[in-house]
Design a protein around this motif. Structure first.
Motif, PDB file in Angstrom:
ATOM      1  N   LEU A   3       0.850  -1.180   0.000  1.00 27.92           N
ATOM      2  CA  LEU A   3       0.000   0.000   0.000  1.00 27.92           C
ATOM      3  C   LEU A   3       0.884   1.226   0.000  1.00 27.92           C
ATOM      4  N   SER A   4       0.567   2.198  -0.860  1.00 24.41           N
ATOM      5  CA  SER A   4       1.339   3.431  -0.902  1.00 24.41           C
ATOM      6  C   SER A   4       0.394   4.610  -0.875  1.00 24.41           C
ATOM      7  N   SER A   5       0.789   5.679  -0.185  1.00 20.04           N
ATOM      8  CA  SER A   5      -0.065   6.858  -0.031  1.00 20.04           C
ATOM      9  C   SER A   5       0.258   7.883  -1.091  1.00 20.04           C
ATOM     10  N   LEU A   6      -0.754   8.649  -1.467  1.00 17.06           N
ATOM     11  CA  LEU A   6      -0.595   9.743  -2.404  1.00 17.06           C
ATOM     12  C   LEU A   6      -1.184  10.992  -1.783  1.00 17.06           C
ATOM     13  N   LYS A   7      -0.773  12.144  -2.286  1.00 18.88           N
ATOM     14  CA  LYS A   7      -1.255  13.420  -1.775  1.00 18.88           C
ATOM     15  C   LYS A   7      -2.747  13.586  -2.039  1.00 18.88           C
ATOM     16  N   ALA A 126      -5.309  -4.078 -14.906  1.00 18.29           N
ATOM     17  CA  ALA A 126      -5.169  -5.515 -15.091  1.00 18.29           C
ATOM     18  C   ALA A 126      -4.101  -6.106 -14.187  1.00 18.29           C
ATOM     19  N   SER A 127      -3.047  -5.344 -13.902  1.00 24.44           N
ATOM     20  CA  SER A 127      -1.953  -5.860 -13.086  1.00 24.44           C
ATOM     21  C   SER A 127      -2.236  -5.762 -11.591  1.00 24.44           C
ATOM     22  N   GLY A 128      -3.429  -5.278 -11.207  1.00 26.82           N
ATOM     23  CA  GLY A 128      -3.823  -5.313  -9.810  1.00 26.82           C
ATOM     24  C   GLY A 128      -3.565  -4.058  -9.020  1.00 26.82           C
ATOM     25  N   THR A 129      -3.409  -2.909  -9.670  1.00 27.14           N
ATOM     26  CA  THR A 129      -3.265  -1.647  -8.958  1.00 27.14           C
ATOM     27  C   THR A 129      -4.642  -1.029  -8.744  1.00 27.14           C
ATOM     28  N   LEU A 130      -5.001  -0.838  -7.486  1.00 27.99           N
ATOM     29  CA  LEU A 130      -6.276  -0.226  -7.115  1.00 27.99           C
ATOM     30  C   LEU A 130      -6.000   1.197  -6.657  1.00 27.99           C
ATOM     31  N   THR A 131      -6.665   2.162  -7.292  1.00 27.60           N
ATOM     32  CA  THR A 131      -6.398   3.582  -7.036  1.00 27.60           C
ATOM     33  C   THR A 131      -7.675   4.281  -6.633  1.00 27.60           C
ATOM     34  N   LEU A 132      -7.585   5.137  -5.626  1.00 27.05           N
ATOM     35  CA  LEU A 132      -8.738   5.866  -5.108  1.00 27.05           C
ATOM     36  C   LEU A 132      -8.761   7.280  -5.683  1.00 27.05           C
ATOM     37  N   HIS A 133      -9.876   7.619  -6.327  1.00 24.23           N
ATOM     38  CA  HIS A 133     -10.066   8.933  -6.936  1.00 24.23           C
ATOM     39  C   HIS A 133     -11.221   9.647  -6.238  1.00 24.23           C
ATOM     40  N   PRO A 134     -10.995  10.747  -5.545  1.00 21.38           N
ATOM     41  CA  PRO A 134     -12.119  11.531  -5.014  1.00 21.38           C
ATOM     42  C   PRO A 134     -12.806  12.263  -6.155  1.00 21.38           C
ATOM     43  N   MET A 135     -14.106  12.122  -6.254  1.00 17.14           N
ATOM     44  CA  MET A 135     -14.843  12.807  -7.309  1.00 17.14           C
ATOM     45  C   MET A 135     -15.262  14.196  -6.814  1.00 17.14           C
ATOM     46  N   VAL A 136     -15.237  15.167  -7.733  1.00 20.88           N
ATOM     47  CA  VAL A 136     -15.492  16.561  -7.372  1.00 20.88           C
ATOM     48  C   VAL A 136     -16.683  17.049  -8.174  1.00 20.88           C
ATOM     49  N   TRP A 147      -4.763   7.685  -2.958  1.00 21.16           N
ATOM     50  CA  TRP A 147      -4.189   6.427  -2.462  1.00 21.16           C
ATOM     51  C   TRP A 147      -4.112   5.427  -3.596  1.00 21.16           C
ATOM     52  N   SER A 148      -3.115   4.546  -3.521  1.00 18.59           N
ATOM     53  CA  SER A 148      -2.989   3.468  -4.499  1.00 18.59           C
ATOM     54  C   SER A 148      -2.366   2.260  -3.820  1.00 18.59           C
ATOM     55  N   GLY A 149      -2.850   1.087  -4.134  1.00 18.32           N
ATOM     56  CA  GLY A 149      -2.310  -0.152  -3.580  1.00 18.32           C
ATOM     57  C   GLY A 149      -2.189  -1.214  -4.654  1.00 18.32           C
ATOM     58  N   THR A 150      -1.216  -2.091  -4.528  1.00 18.46           N
ATOM     59  CA  THR A 150      -0.977  -3.143  -5.506  1.00 18.46           C
ATOM     60  C   THR A 150      -1.312  -4.506  -4.918  1.00 18.46           C
ATOM     61  N   GLY A 151      -1.319  -5.518  -5.784  1.00 18.66           N
ATOM     62  CA  GLY A 151      -1.565  -6.888  -5.350  1.00 18.66           C
ATOM     63  C   GLY A 151      -2.994  -7.343  -5.475  1.00 18.66           C
ATOM     64  N   GLU A 191      -6.775   8.855   2.580  1.00 21.21           N
ATOM     65  CA  GLU A 191      -5.333   8.960   2.460  1.00 21.21           C
ATOM     66  C   GLU A 191      -4.682   7.975   3.419  1.00 21.21           C
ATOM     67  N   GLY A 192      -3.416   7.664   3.184  1.00 23.30           N
ATOM     68  CA  GLY A 192      -2.675   6.814   4.102  1.00 23.30           C
ATOM     69  C   GLY A 192      -3.111   5.375   4.037  1.00 23.30           C
ATOM     70  N   ARG A 193      -4.149   5.028   4.776  1.00 24.04           N
ATOM     71  CA  ARG A 193      -4.678   3.669   4.786  1.00 24.04           C
ATOM     72  C   ARG A 193      -6.194   3.740   4.806  1.00 24.04           C
ATOM     73  N   PRO A 194      -6.826   3.770   3.641  1.00 26.00           N
ATOM     74  CA  PRO A 194      -8.291   3.882   3.612  1.00 26.00           C
ATOM     75  C   PRO A 194      -9.016   2.612   4.032  1.00 26.00           C
ATOM     76  N   PHE A 195      -8.311   1.461   4.008  1.00 30.53           N
ATOM     77  CA  PHE A 195      -8.954   0.201   4.380  1.00 30.53           C
ATOM     78  C   PHE A 195      -8.065  -0.570   5.351  1.00 30.53           C
ATOM     79  N   GLU A 196      -8.719  -1.233   6.294  1.00 20.00           N
ATOM     80  CA  GLU A 196      -8.008  -2.115   7.207  1.00 20.00           C
ATOM     81  C   GLU A 196      -7.516  -3.350   6.447  1.00 20.00           C
TER      82      GLU A 196
END
Length: 554
Positions: A3-7, A126-136, A147-151, A191-196
């Motif tokens: 899991l990696s955090s984004l601004k 397809a490679s398993g990257t899940l990315t969170l986009h806040p809609m405006v 936020w973005s996480g792999t696997g 941000e940081g860790r949106p899911f346990e």
């Protein structure tokens, strides 16, 4: 799972933009509730004493009017919000230009994760990257990913069911090919860790070919789920609010739902506070099932037509398909004509896009993360992806197959057969610009007339391969998801396929997320074989003629 955090992408200016756009577009934009609104029925009176709905926040309320919207991705990767009527559908974009060029494997709408009244979207590559986009709101470029996480490629389906724990935050569930279900509890942050971390909460869900998050359909404020078997039986899984056991025992609530190629959770359509379900038929018609508050649905009502335009609905229940979706016919002169699917079992008119003056060509499922098919060509012993040279030494092979991800890493792979009949696996890497070293994975494949693959035939989300023997027997090689032994032992699934002089795997042709096959007989007639999702094929249907103009079909 990394899991990696984004601004953060939410700002006060963005909120202001949202407010202005909503005010300007109120008269223009129609929500799904208006698209599918229906008159009251006898069932409404029958369920007048249904439990009072606690209410839950709509998961796809992009316009800010309190109702969920219908979002869909086209086959070329563009995301739209349906606005209905004669008004053109509204494009929904992403801040990152790379995302704009990607055909996502899936798009999930968890809803408002942090309680600020604005929804989020999750995109899956397809490679398993899940990315969170806040809609405006109606901002056509949305917000910057937070936020973005792999696997996540280890799952064949990720679902947003609503709030499963009763803490006011919407959660996720994800299913593995083996049928195990994992719960990801929301932390209330984006941000940081949106899911346990994931917790296993169920098993045996591989019996279902569709899993649909309804949000709250019983009025208790807890998310619910429906599932469907390949035979068309529909089951209801009521949420409990308990994170360790989030669902009650499944109850069968319907049958005959195999008439739909997709079931979609559309939240509360008619304003009674209960999450509802939409089904799409292969011809593009939609039907609405309004839930009553008791865990069963009322009589279906007809929605709207023309929905074959959606290659993928946000909130759809089927395993997502990505990577090919189409075939190419190559003439003796070397011209290539592409046929794109309509998502209803038919093709659009052909489009000439390629010319090959020498060598031979194959169309492979995407070897990178953009979700788009790749054109492989062998010229003078070198392998090319489009105009990019990949490597040498390919003169030893007489066939190439690009079935998708066979190794389980989410990246499309290539199978190559040499003149002795040995089969070698090359794993894709570097966005399709390179392949790993070859690994021998089989022998005795020289006896086949055709070897093809493009997606999942068995319903587990893994890529499979089929082969036609010289006597016309059709064999299935089920994918394992393991690079060391990517294919199981063959199983007979058909006979009489020697009537086809051209045979190809198209990917998903009819919009259900399952891989389909096409063959051309000696008269040039094109036949379609759609997948049941169980490793079997439905009865063939003729869908075209004149295909004997091509020397090959890929």
């Amino acid at each position: 799972m990394h899991l990696s955090s984004l601004k953060s992408g939410r700002t006060g200016a963005a909120r202001s933009t949202r407010a202005r756009r909503i005010a300007a577009c109120t008269a223009l934009v129609l929500s799904a509730g208006m698209l599918l609104a229906a008159p009251a029925s006898a069932d409404d009176a029958k369920d007048a004493d249904a439990p009072k709905a606690v209410g839950s926040t709509p998961r796809m309320d992009i316009t800010g009017d309190g109702k969920s919207d219908i979002l869909y991705q086209t086959r070329d990767g563009h995301l739209y919000q349906s606005v209905g009527g004669v008004v053109a559908d509204y494009p929904v974009g992403f801040a990152d230009p790379k995302d704009e060029a990607t055909v996502f494997k899936d798009i999930i709408a968890p809803g408002d994760l942090q309680g600020d009244g604005m929804p989020e979207l999750l995109t899956l590559t397809a490679s398993g990257t899940l990315t969170l986009h806040p809609m405006v709101g109606m901002d056509p470029t949305g917000g910057t990913p937070t936020w973005s996480g792999t696997g996540w490629q280890k799952y064949n389906k990720i679902v947003a069911p609503g709030d499963l724990t009763g803490d006011g935050h919407n959660d996720l569930i994800a299913r593995t090919p083996a049928g195990d279900v994992y719960l990801y509890v929301s932390t209330g942050r984006i941000e940081g860790r949106p899911f346990e971390p994931a917790v296993k909460v169920a098993s045996g869900w591989n019996t279902y070919d569709q899993i649909v998050g309804l949000n709250d359909s019983t009025g208790d404020g807890i998310g619910d789920v429906v599932t469907r078997t390949p035979a068309g039986d529909l089951y209801f899984h009521m949420g409990t609010g308990n994170a360790s056991k989030p669902f009650k025992a499944a109850s069968k609530i319907g049958y005959g739902f195999d008439t739909y190629n997709q079931l979609v959770g559309v939240d509360d359509i008619n304003g009674d506070g209960y999450g509802d379900l939409m089904g799409r038929t292969p011809n593009g018609d939609t039907y609405l099932y309004r839930f009553s508050g008791y865990g069963h649905y009322r009589a279906r009502i007809h929605g709207t037509f023309g929905w074959q335009k959606a290659a993928m609905f946000v909130g759809a229940g089927g395993n997502p398909d990505v990577g090919k979706r189409g075939i190419m016919g190559v003439t003796a002169e070397g011209s290539g004509y592409v046929y794109d699917p309509k998502n209803n079992g038919q093709f659009y008119p052909r489009d000439r896009r390629f010319g090959f003056s020498e060598g031979w060509v194959r169309v492979a499922s995407s070897l990178g993360d953009d979700g788009r098919r790749d054109n492989l060509a062998v010229r003078d012993g070198s392998l090319y992806n489009g105009y990019q040279r990949i490597s040498d030494g390919w003169g030893a092979y007489n066939d190439l197959i690009g079935p998708g991800d066979l190794s389980g890493d989410g990246v499309g792979d290539v199978l190559a057969r040499d003149t002795k009949g040995d089969l070698f696996l090359y794993q894709g890497k570097d966005e399709g610009s390179a392949l790993t070293a070859k690994a021998k994975v089989g022998y005795g494949y020289g006896s086949y007339r055709h070897i093809v693959g493009a997606g999942d035939l068995t319903g587990d989300g893994r890529a499979d391969v089929v082969a036609i023997a010289k006597d016309g027997t059709l064999y299935l090689y089920e994918g394992t998801g393991k690079a060391s032994a990517p294919l199981k032992a063959r199983v007979t699934i058909g006979s009489g396929f020697d009537i086809y002089n051209k045979f190809a795997a198209v990917g998903d042709l009819d919009g259900d997320g399952k891989a389909d096959l096409v063959g051309v007989n000696g008269y040039g007639d094109l036949y379609r074989y759609t997948s049941t999702g169980t490793g079997k094929l439905n009865k063939r249907v003729r869908i075209g003629y004149g295909y004997n103009t091509y020397k090959a079909l890929y």
